[in-house]
Structures are given as structure tokens and as C-alpha cells.
Scaffold this active site. Sequence first.
Site, PDB file in Angstrom:
ATOM      1  N   CYS A   1      -6.171  81.459  33.210  1.00  0.00           N
ATOM      2  CA  CYS A   1      -6.886  82.244  34.383  1.00  0.00           C
ATOM      3  C   CYS A   1      -8.088  83.208  33.636  1.00  0.00           C
ATOM      4  O   CYS A   1      -7.881  83.584  32.592  1.00  0.00           O
ATOM      5  CB  CYS A   1      -5.963  83.400  34.832  1.00  0.00           C
TER       6      CYS A   1
ATOM      7  N   CYS B   1      -7.006  91.661  34.580  1.00  0.00           N
ATOM      8  CA  CYS B   1      -5.904  91.521  35.445  1.00  0.00           C
ATOM      9  C   CYS B   1      -4.499  91.925  34.714  1.00  0.00           C
ATOM     10  O   CYS B   1      -4.249  91.359  34.038  1.00  0.00           O
ATOM     11  CB  CYS B   1      -5.800  90.426  36.339  1.00  0.00           C
TER      12      CYS B   1
ATOM     13  N   GLN C   1      12.603  85.721  47.817  1.00  0.00           N
ATOM     14  CA  GLN C   1      12.189  85.286  46.584  1.00  0.00           C
ATOM     15  C   GLN C   1      10.658  84.611  46.588  1.00  0.00           C
ATOM     16  O   GLN C   1      10.267  83.961  47.385  1.00  0.00           O
ATOM     17  CB  GLN C   1      13.119  84.009  46.028  1.00  0.00           C
TER      18      GLN C   1
ATOM     19  N   ASN D   1      20.447  84.140  52.320  1.00  0.00           N
ATOM     20  CA  ASN D   1      19.838  83.147  51.446  1.00  0.00           C
ATOM     21  C   ASN D   1      21.149  82.421  50.516  1.00  0.00           C
ATOM     22  O   ASN D   1      21.127  80.998  50.519  1.00  0.00           O
ATOM     23  CB  ASN D   1      18.882  83.831  50.299  1.00  0.00           C
TER      24      ASN D   1
ATOM     25  N   GLU E   1      25.866  94.096  53.269  1.00  0.00           N
ATOM     26  CA  GLU E   1      24.301  94.328  52.905  1.00  0.00           C
ATOM     27  C   GLU E   1      24.402  96.104  53.342  1.00  0.00           C
ATOM     28  O   GLU E   1      25.110  96.256  54.165  1.00  0.00           O
ATOM     29  CB  GLU E   1      23.327  93.778  53.678  1.00  0.00           C
TER      30      GLU E   1
ATOM     31  N   ASN F   1      27.542 100.847  52.362  1.00  0.00           N
ATOM     32  CA  ASN F   1      26.661 101.322  51.322  1.00  0.00           C
ATOM     33  C   ASN F   1      27.447 100.740  49.830  1.00  0.00           C
ATOM     34  O   ASN F   1      28.525 101.104  49.559  1.00  0.00           O
ATOM     35  CB  ASN F   1      26.616 102.863  51.266  1.00  0.00           C
TER      36      ASN F   1
ATOM     37  N   CYS G   1      18.108  90.115  38.533  1.00  0.00           N
ATOM     38  CA  CYS G   1      16.674  90.148  38.314  1.00  0.00           C
ATOM     39  C   CYS G   1      16.528  91.239  37.312  1.00  0.00           C
ATOM     40  O   CYS G   1      15.343  91.537  36.838  1.00  0.00           O
ATOM     41  CB  CYS G   1      16.143  90.510  39.488  1.00  0.00           C
TER      42      CYS G   1
END
Length: 457
Positions: free
Chosen positions: A71, A81, A274, A308, A324, A352, A412
Site C-alpha cells: 500500500c 495511514c 466478521q 453465525n 445473547e 446479561n 478476539c
Amino acid sequence: MTTQDDVLEVDSLDLDGRGVARRSDGKVVFIDGALPGERVAVRVTRRKNQWEQAEAVAVLRESPQRVRPACPHFGLHAGACGGCKMQHLDAAAQVAVKQRVLEDNLWHLAKVRPARVLRPLQGPAWGYRHRARLSVRHVVKKGEVLVGFHERQSRYVADMKTCPVLPERISALLPSLRTLVASMALRDRLPQIELAAGDTVTVLVLRHLEPLPQADLLALRAFGARHGVQWWLQPGGPDSAHPLDEAQAAAQPLDYGLPEFGVRMPFRPTDFTQVNPDINRALVSRALRLLQAQPGERVIDWFCGLGNFTLPIARRAGAVHGLEGSQALVERARANAQLNGLADRTSFEARNLFEIDPAGLQAQGRADRWLVDPPREGAFALAKALADAVQADLSDDRQAWQPPRRIVYVSCNPATLARDAGLLVHQAAYRCSAAGVVNMFPHTAHTESIAVFDRDA
């Protein structure tokens, strides 16, 4: 800022993709643009008692893994960037660094070593980013509009003409988006454009701080028709986003497919999904292989999102219960299950998950296997509740509750995964059977991973 140059030997990379070196007195120096094994001249930009930050001003001995960035906007100079941090490192070496980050976190933070290191999940290194939040800035002094990511370590917007991590068709739109916003009357009140690309539809969500005049709406419609994109407008928070053309959005819904499982997943452009569809499909496939759920078994999918993982599990195994934190998200997951003909194999519940306790686990009933996919904060309350339940020996046949035999944890954030792994292994009597990285975000320091925990009956 000091102008003094120093020469240092770089030992490793940190979680932000910076080179790590030590001075003769042991003081740690984090160096932007430096790679392990390199000898670099640095300029210190920040000093603390225990550490320093610096920039590499010259590479005196290059790593064989250093490559030329693809890039033109990548670099350490002012205005570069900040969207990518590792384009100067060979793509395969990036994955090896992330694997080391995962293993180091598991060991140093939790004293956990996986019995098996999984082969890294990898995919295309360019054009992978189907979700992105692009900042918009009308620079009056320059007489132009900027659309892109922020500059490195800055709140300014980078002057980008292209972005090779975005899909090629979106990267090619950046100059046209700049021209479009510059032509709009409300250009000073448009801080953001969010990209959401599905399998067949591309949506651009325009954040606007004031109602758009008719001329601006006409300009958006003309741009969308010319470039084959849908515009959504977002006057407030994410829930305020709505299509500029309701009929177009209804006729061409935004969705992605998991063809291995015969599942299609409609989503809103402001939903969490995602960013990398190729890796997501591989991740779902691997998670199900590792979960090993059998017909007749019950699975709980914690932090299930839109389904998912829930829907593919339901397609292959038995009953799946998804949890959830948002009732609105739960309703969307139910709708996706209905759309895919899986309503009879799935159930969903809003609660929760950051305040769950052993009694809350018992209330969910017995499950043979868990799939856990939390946000960056991890699943501490869930892991702690399970550890407390195991230590208190709350297993009760009358309530049909037992600890799950296997947990597949998708993470993650390697630090919160390690924290939760420590609870599962040292307090809940699980073994970390396997762990490995998922290169969801090539050229960034972001480390996605997956781990398997087993417990003997």
C-alpha cells in the site's frame, strides 16, 4: 520529543506490532517499524521510568522477513495511514508472530499450555476487509474532502486514494466518494461512512449530524445507481440506520452465506459480523469439527449474535440454545433460524452474560457442549460461574445439570482468553486440548484465536 538517535537490537514484536528492544540497563523500548532480529537507529518519542516509545529512523540490519509494503499509504511518516501495522512483515511471518502471542499469553498470564497447537487459519491477505468504518473530513485549508482510516497515532484522516485491504471495487470508489462528499451541501456534518459488503450487495452507511437537504439525497441516489451500491442513512446511533431506498433494500437484502451448512445470514450494515468472509467460513467449519456435537446432544452457544455458529450447529447436530445480551438481537437470530428452516432445532434467550452466576448456569439446564464467542472483554463471569459451580459440586441429576464435557472458545483477545482459560483449567478441572490462531485481520496486530477445553466425566 527528543532528536537523539540510538541504535538498538530488536528481540520481538508486541501486541501492537511494534519491535521490542532492551537497553543495557534493561529498560524496554517499543519501536514502530522495527522487526525481530533487526538492528535499528531510533528516535525516542516518549519516555517513562520503565519503558520508552520510539520510531525506527534507519534499519542498519534488515530482517529477511521484511517486505515492501503493497500500500502506498503505509509507513511511519506523518500522514501515513494507521489502518495496518504489519505490512512491512512477510504475511507468513505475521501469522507466526500471532501464534507466539497466543501461546505467550496462555502461558505467562494463565500458566496454560495447549496439548496441541492447531494449524493457523489463513486466507487472502488483500481485499479481505468487507467491514470498515471510514472517517470523513472536509479540510477547508486544502479545499478537499478526505475519506479513509485515521493517520498513525493521530486523529487526522489519512489522505488515501486506494486501500488494498478493502475489496477492489470499494478501494476504487475512494476517489469518487471524496468527490461526492465534496459536492454535498452538508459536507462539514458528515463524519463517517461505514462499509458493509455482503455476498452480492454492498451497503454504505452515511453518518450525518443534521437532516440532509434534497439535493444531497439526490446526489447519493445518483452515486448509488452509478456504482451499484446501497446507501443507508444514520442520523443517530447504530439503531437509527435505515435505507435511503426501502424498496431497493427489501429487493436486495444484505446477507452472507455459509454454503457448507446450507445457511444464509441476513444482517443489518451496522450489525457486528466478521470482517473477513473467507476466514469466517473456515472458522465456523473448524469450530464445528472441534465441537464434535452429535445428533441428540444439546449445545449452548454463549454470545450467539445473529446465529453465525448456532445455525450451522443446528444443521449438523441436535438442539442448540443461543444466549445473547440484547432482546432485539435475539429476535433477529430467531428470524434467521426461521428463514433457514431451523426454528425447531434452536431456541434463543436474552440475558446479561456479564453477570451470570452458578445458579444462572443451572437454570440453563444440562448441555453436552458449549460454544463461547464473547467480545473483547471475554467471558470472565461465565468462566467464573462454571469454576464456582464445579468447586461447589453443584451437579444435580434432579436438575439435570452437569458441566459440559467440551468447550470451544472463539476469542478476539488473547489476553482475556488466557484469563478465562486459567479459570477453566485451574479451578474447573478442564484441559486445554488445543489452541491456534485465526488470521482474521492480515497486516494488523489483531490476534483472533480458537481454543478447546475438555473435562473428564
